[in-house]
Design a protein around this motif. Structure first.
Motif, PDB file in Angstrom:
ATOM      1  N   LYS A 299       0.836  -1.210   0.000  1.00 19.27           N
ATOM      2  CA  LYS A 299       0.000   0.000   0.000  1.00 19.27           C
ATOM      3  C   LYS A 299       0.869   1.257   0.000  1.00 19.27           C
ATOM      4  O   LYS A 299       1.868   1.316   0.735  1.00 19.27           O
ATOM      5  CB  LYS A 299      -0.933  -0.005   1.222  1.00 19.27           C
ATOM      6  CG  LYS A 299      -2.019  -1.077   1.119  1.00 19.27           C
ATOM      7  CD  LYS A 299      -2.853  -1.137   2.387  1.00 19.27           C
ATOM      8  CE  LYS A 299      -3.863  -2.268   2.310  1.00 19.27           C
ATOM      9  NZ  LYS A 299      -5.208  -1.831   1.938  1.00 19.27           N
ATOM     10  N   GLU A 300       0.450   2.256  -0.765  1.00 16.64           N
ATOM     11  CA  GLU A 300       1.239   3.496  -0.857  1.00 16.64           C
ATOM     12  C   GLU A 300       1.487   4.093   0.531  1.00 16.64           C
ATOM     13  O   GLU A 300       2.575   4.551   0.846  1.00 16.64           O
ATOM     14  CB  GLU A 300       0.520   4.538  -1.732  1.00 16.64           C
ATOM     15  CG  GLU A 300       0.495   4.215  -3.216  1.00 16.64           C
ATOM     16  CD  GLU A 300       1.843   4.420  -3.903  1.00 16.64           C
ATOM     17  OE1 GLU A 300       2.779   4.947  -3.289  1.00 16.64           O
ATOM     18  OE2 GLU A 300       1.947   4.024  -5.086  1.00 16.64           O
TER      19      GLU A 300
ATOM     20  N   GLN B 161       4.169   2.233   2.287  1.00 19.69           N
ATOM     21  CA  GLN B 161       5.487   2.470   1.691  1.00 19.69           C
ATOM     22  C   GLN B 161       6.017   3.868   2.024  1.00 19.69           C
ATOM     23  O   GLN B 161       7.224   4.087   2.060  1.00 19.69           O
ATOM     24  CB  GLN B 161       5.421   2.313   0.175  1.00 19.69           C
ATOM     25  CG  GLN B 161       5.134   0.881  -0.257  1.00 19.69           C
ATOM     26  CD  GLN B 161       5.332   0.713  -1.755  1.00 19.69           C
ATOM     27  OE1 GLN B 161       6.333   1.119  -2.320  1.00 19.69           O
ATOM     28  NE2 GLN B 161       4.355   0.122  -2.412  1.00 19.69           N
ATOM     29  N   THR B 162       5.094   4.791   2.266  1.00 17.52           N
ATOM     30  CA  THR B 162       5.559   6.153   2.518  1.00 17.52           C
ATOM     31  C   THR B 162       6.256   6.283   3.879  1.00 17.52           C
ATOM     32  O   THR B 162       6.982   7.251   4.116  1.00 17.52           O
ATOM     33  CB  THR B 162       4.395   7.164   2.368  1.00 17.52           C
ATOM     34  OG1 THR B 162       4.948   8.400   1.928  1.00 17.52           O
ATOM     35  CG2 THR B 162       3.665   7.421   3.657  1.00 17.52           C
TER      36      THR B 162
ATOM     37  N   GLU C  89      -5.508   5.795  -1.516  1.00 18.72           N
ATOM     38  CA  GLU C  89      -4.317   6.489  -2.008  1.00 18.72           C
ATOM     39  C   GLU C  89      -3.356   6.854  -0.885  1.00 18.72           C
ATOM     40  O   GLU C  89      -2.196   7.128  -1.139  1.00 18.72           O
ATOM     41  CB  GLU C  89      -4.713   7.783  -2.724  1.00 18.72           C
ATOM     42  CG  GLU C  89      -5.892   7.676  -3.680  1.00 18.72           C
ATOM     43  CD  GLU C  89      -5.560   6.813  -4.881  1.00 18.72           C
ATOM     44  OE1 GLU C  89      -4.370   6.502  -5.077  1.00 18.72           O
ATOM     45  OE2 GLU C  89      -6.491   6.436  -5.611  1.00 18.72           O
TER      46      GLU C  89
ATOM     47  N   LEU D  97      -1.761  11.838  -0.222  1.00 19.70           N
ATOM     48  CA  LEU D  97      -0.633  11.393  -1.059  1.00 19.70           C
ATOM     49  C   LEU D  97      -0.986  11.484  -2.542  1.00 19.70           C
ATOM     50  O   LEU D  97      -0.110  11.630  -3.391  1.00 19.70           O
ATOM     51  CB  LEU D  97      -0.222   9.968  -0.685  1.00 19.70           C
ATOM     52  CG  LEU D  97       0.331   9.803   0.738  1.00 19.70           C
ATOM     53  CD1 LEU D  97       0.743   8.368   0.981  1.00 19.70           C
ATOM     54  CD2 LEU D  97       1.502  10.747   0.981  1.00 19.70           C
ATOM     55  N   ASP D  98      -2.265  11.433  -2.835  1.00 22.58           N
ATOM     56  CA  ASP D  98      -2.722  11.562  -4.210  1.00 22.58           C
ATOM     57  C   ASP D  98      -2.420  12.951  -4.791  1.00 22.58           C
ATOM     58  O   ASP D  98      -2.327  13.117  -5.996  1.00 22.58           O
ATOM     59  CB  ASP D  98      -4.237  11.338  -4.219  1.00 22.58           C
ATOM     60  CG  ASP D  98      -4.687  10.698  -5.501  1.00 22.58           C
ATOM     61  OD1 ASP D  98      -3.824  10.098  -6.166  1.00 22.58           O
ATOM     62  OD2 ASP D  98      -5.872  10.794  -5.835  1.00 22.58           O
TER      63      ASP D  98
ATOM     64  N   GLY E 135       3.208  12.426  -9.049  1.00 27.03           N
ATOM     65  CA  GLY E 135       3.014  11.010  -8.742  1.00 27.03           C
ATOM     66  C   GLY E 135       1.665  10.504  -9.210  1.00 27.03           C
ATOM     67  O   GLY E 135       0.741  11.273  -9.438  1.00 27.03           O
TER      68      GLY E 135
ATOM     69  N   GLY F 165      -0.396   7.030  -7.831  1.00 23.40           N
ATOM     70  CA  GLY F 165      -0.261   5.828  -7.001  1.00 23.40           C
ATOM     71  C   GLY F 165      -0.496   4.547  -7.775  1.00 23.40           C
ATOM     72  O   GLY F 165      -1.209   4.528  -8.775  1.00 23.40           O
TER      73      GLY F 165
ATOM     74  N   SER G 272       1.913  -2.704  -7.433  1.00 23.26           N
ATOM     75  CA  SER G 272       3.207  -2.326  -6.877  1.00 23.26           C
ATOM     76  C   SER G 272       4.054  -3.572  -6.576  1.00 23.26           C
ATOM     77  O   SER G 272       5.247  -3.630  -6.895  1.00 23.26           O
ATOM     78  CB  SER G 272       2.953  -1.515  -5.602  1.00 23.26           C
ATOM     79  OG  SER G 272       4.148  -1.158  -4.999  1.00 23.26           O
TER      80      SER G 272
END
Ligand code: BG6
Length: 470
Positions: free
Chosen positions: A183-184, A187-188, A366, A393-394, A399, A401, A407
Motif C-alpha cells: 500500500k502506498e 510504503q511512505t 491512495e 498522497l494523491d 506522482g 499511485g 506495486s
C-alpha cells in the motif's frame, strides 16, 4: 532491473482472487509502462477452456475493475494463453509444452531468455503440490514464484510448508505476498521517516507514548463464513497484515534503503524483537452479536471477529512503548490508520494538554499523512485548540499511485523482495503470535455490530484512548 522478456504463469487464473486482484493489477502494470515490451500471460486452472474462452473471462474481470480495459486491450488479449487441467507432481496439464512454446516465441523476438514468474493465486492447500509440480516438471529453475497469503496458519504449519517449498526453491526465488506492505501509505513510512528530520528525530520511545495500528472494518463475513470459521480475525489480519505494518514502523533505519537485502534484514530484526503476546494481559478478542446465527457458523462458535492486542517491541528504540493493534469485522467504520501518539512536551503548557500530538498515516486507498497539533485559538485569549494538518498522497505533484498488487507485481518483475515477507520474518511473526493459539487464548467477548468492539479493549489503550472511534 526489469528483464527483457517475461512470462507470467498465473495458477488459479479462473478463481476469485485472480479475477478481482491479480488480472486487473497485471493490466495496471502494463498500462503504466512497467512491463517489459515482451510479456506474456499463461493462465492455469482446472477448468477446461480454450485460449479465447479464458481471454473472455480475463476481459470481463478487467472491465469490471476500477480502471477498466486499457486502450490497447486487444494487444493484451493476444499476449494471453491458457492451460487447463490438474497440475501437480504427477500431472503437468500440458504446461511445460505450452510454456516452452511461449518462451521460444519471446526468445526469437528479443534474443533474451525470458524470466518466468509463477503466481500462485490458489488456496494454501495447493501451494505444496504446485511447487512440487514446478520442481518435478523442470519449471522452477531460474523462476520467481509469488505465493498468496496465508503462507502457514501457525508456526508448525508455516515450517512444514516452507520446508516443502524449499525442496524446490531457494529463498531468493520466493515472493510471499502481504498486500498491506504494497500500500502506498505503508510504503511512505520509509520516506517520511528517513527524509524528514522532524519525523526521524521523534521516531522513538523518547517522544512516542504509543503506536496504534488500527484497521476497523465494517465488512460482513456472511459470504466467506467457511473461511472465517476456520480462520478468525487474529489469524486473518493480526499475525499477517498488522504485524507486518508494525514491523515497518518499528524497524531500525536500514543501511541502504535501495538495497532490498538491507531493508529485509531491518524488518526481520524488528519482527524478531516482538515479544510473544501475553493473552491474559495484552489481548482482547471479540465476536459480533449475531455471528453464530449466520448460516455456516457453528451455533456455539468461539471464532473471533475482532482482536485488539498490545504488542511490545523489545528494542532500545521501542522498549516500554505499546504497539496497539486492532481490527475486526462489522465495526463502526472502515479505516486503516497508523497513529504515533506523542508524549507531551516539557515546556510550560506540556502539563495541561488534553489532546496529545499525533503523527498519522492513513494507508487506505491512495494514502494520507496527517499531524494532530495544538495551536493557539485565534482571538485575544491565550487558549489553545487541537487541529489536523493533512497531506493527501494523491495530491503529491508528479506522482500517480499504484494499487498494492500492481506495486508488488512490479517489484517481483524487477526482483525486489523488500516488500515481501520472508522466512525469518514469518517465523518471528508466528512465534510472537503462538500464545494466542494455545490453551490461554481468551474467550471472545460479544460486541454490537456497528460498534468499536468490546468495551474491554479500551483497557489496552490506557492511559490514552484509541484515537479512532468514540
Ligand atoms: C485480506 C483479509 O487479506 O485483507 C480480509 O483476508 C480483509 O479479511 C482484507 O478484509 C483487507 O484488505 P484491503 O485491501 O481492503 O485493505
Amino acid at each position: 532491473q526489469l528483464p527483457d522478456a517475461v512470462v507470467i504463469v498465473l495458477f488459479g487464473a479462473t478463481g476469485d482472487l485472480a479475477g478481482r486482484m491479480v488480472l486487473p493489477a497485471l493490466v495496471e502494470v502494463h498500462r503504466r509502462g512497467l512491463m517489459p515490451d515482451a510479456w506474456r500471460l499463461v493462465g492455469v486452472a482446472a477448468d477446461e477452456l480454450d485460449d479465447d474462452a479464458f481471454r473472455d473471462r480475463f476481459q470481463a474481470a478487467v472491465a469490471a475493475s476500477e480502471h477498466g480495459l486499457c486502450d490497447d486491450w486487444d494487444e493484451v488479449r493476444d499476449r494471453t494463453r491458457y492451460c487447463g487441467g490438474r497440475f501437480g507432481p504427477d500431472d503437468d496439464a500440458g504446461l511445460p509444452t505450452l510454456l516452452e512454446e511461449v518462451r521460444a516465441e519471446l526468445r526469437a523476438d528479443t534474443g533474451a531468455e525470458p524470466l518466468v514468474l509463477h503466481f500462485l493465486a490458489v488456496p494454501p492447500a495447493a501451494f505444496g503440490p504446485i511447487t512440487r509440480g514446478l520442481g518435478a516438471h523442470g519449471l522452477a529453475e531460474g523462476a520467481r514464484v509469488v505465493f498468496e497469503k496465508p503462507y502457514g496458519t501457525s508456526l508448525a504449519s508455516f515450517e512444514e510448508l516452507d520446508a516443502t517449498v524449499k525442496e524446490v526453491l531457494a529463498e531468493e526465488q520466493i515472493f510471499r505476498i502481504d498486500h498491506f506492505l504494497g500500500k502506498e501509505g505503508v510504503q511512505t513510512i520509509y520516506v517520511l521517516r528517513f527524509a524528514n528530520q522532524l519525523f526521524s528525530s521523534e521516531w522513538n520511545r523518547a517522544s512516542v507514548a504509543q503506536v496504534q495500528i488500527d484497521v476497523p472494518e465494517d465488512l460482513d463475513v456472511t459470504n466467506r463464513i467457511g473461511f472465517y470459521e476456520a480462520t478468525g480475525a487474529a489469524l486473518d489480519m493480526l499475525v499477517t497484515h498488522l504485524f507486518q505494518v508494525a514491523g515497518q514502523v518499528a524497524m531500525e533505519p536500514p543501511a541502504d534503503l535501495r538495497d532490498p537485502a538491507s531493508v529485509i534484514a531491518a524488518r526481520e530484526a524488528a519482527l524478531r524483537a516482538f515479544r510473544p503476546l501475553d493473552p491474559a494481559e495484552d489481548v482482547v478478542l471479540g465476536q459480533f452479536e449475531g455471528y453464530r446465527d449466520i448460516e455456516g457458523a457453528a451455533p456455539d462458535s468461539t471464532q473471533d471477529t475482532f482482536v485488539a492486542a498490545r504488542l511490545w517491541v523489545d528494542t532500545e528504540r521501542w522498549r516500554g512503548v505499546p504497539f496497539l493493534l486492532r481490527t475486526g469485522k462489522r465495526m463502526a467504520a472502515k479505516e486503516q490508520r497508523i497513529t504515533l501518539v506523542l508524549s507531551p512536551p516539557f515546556g510550560p503548557l506540556g502539563g495541561e494538554l488534553e489532546e496529545p500530538n499525533t503523527i498519522e498515516i492513513d494507508f487506505a486507498g491512495e494514502g494520507e499523512v496527517a499531524l494532530g497539533i495544538t495551536v493557539k485559538t485565534p482571538g485575544p485569549e491565550l487558549t489553545y485548540s487541537s487541529g489536523r494538518a493533512r497531506l493527501d498522497l494523491d495530491d503529491v505533484p508528479g506522482g500517480e499511485g499504484l494499487s498494492p498488487y500492481a506495486s508488488l507485481i512490479n517489484d517481483a518483475l524487477i526482483g525486489d523482495r523488500s516488500l515481501y515477507t520472508t522466512e525469518n520474518g514469518l517465523r518471528a511473526a508466528f512465534t510472537a503470535f503462538a500464545p494466542l493459539q494455545g490453551p490461554d487464548r481468551p474467550t471472545p467477548l460479544p460486541y454490537a455490530p456497528g460498534s468499536w468492539g468490546p468495551e474491554e479493549a479500551h483497557r489496552l489503550a490506557a492511559p490514552h484512548r484509541w484515537m479512532l472511534g468514540e
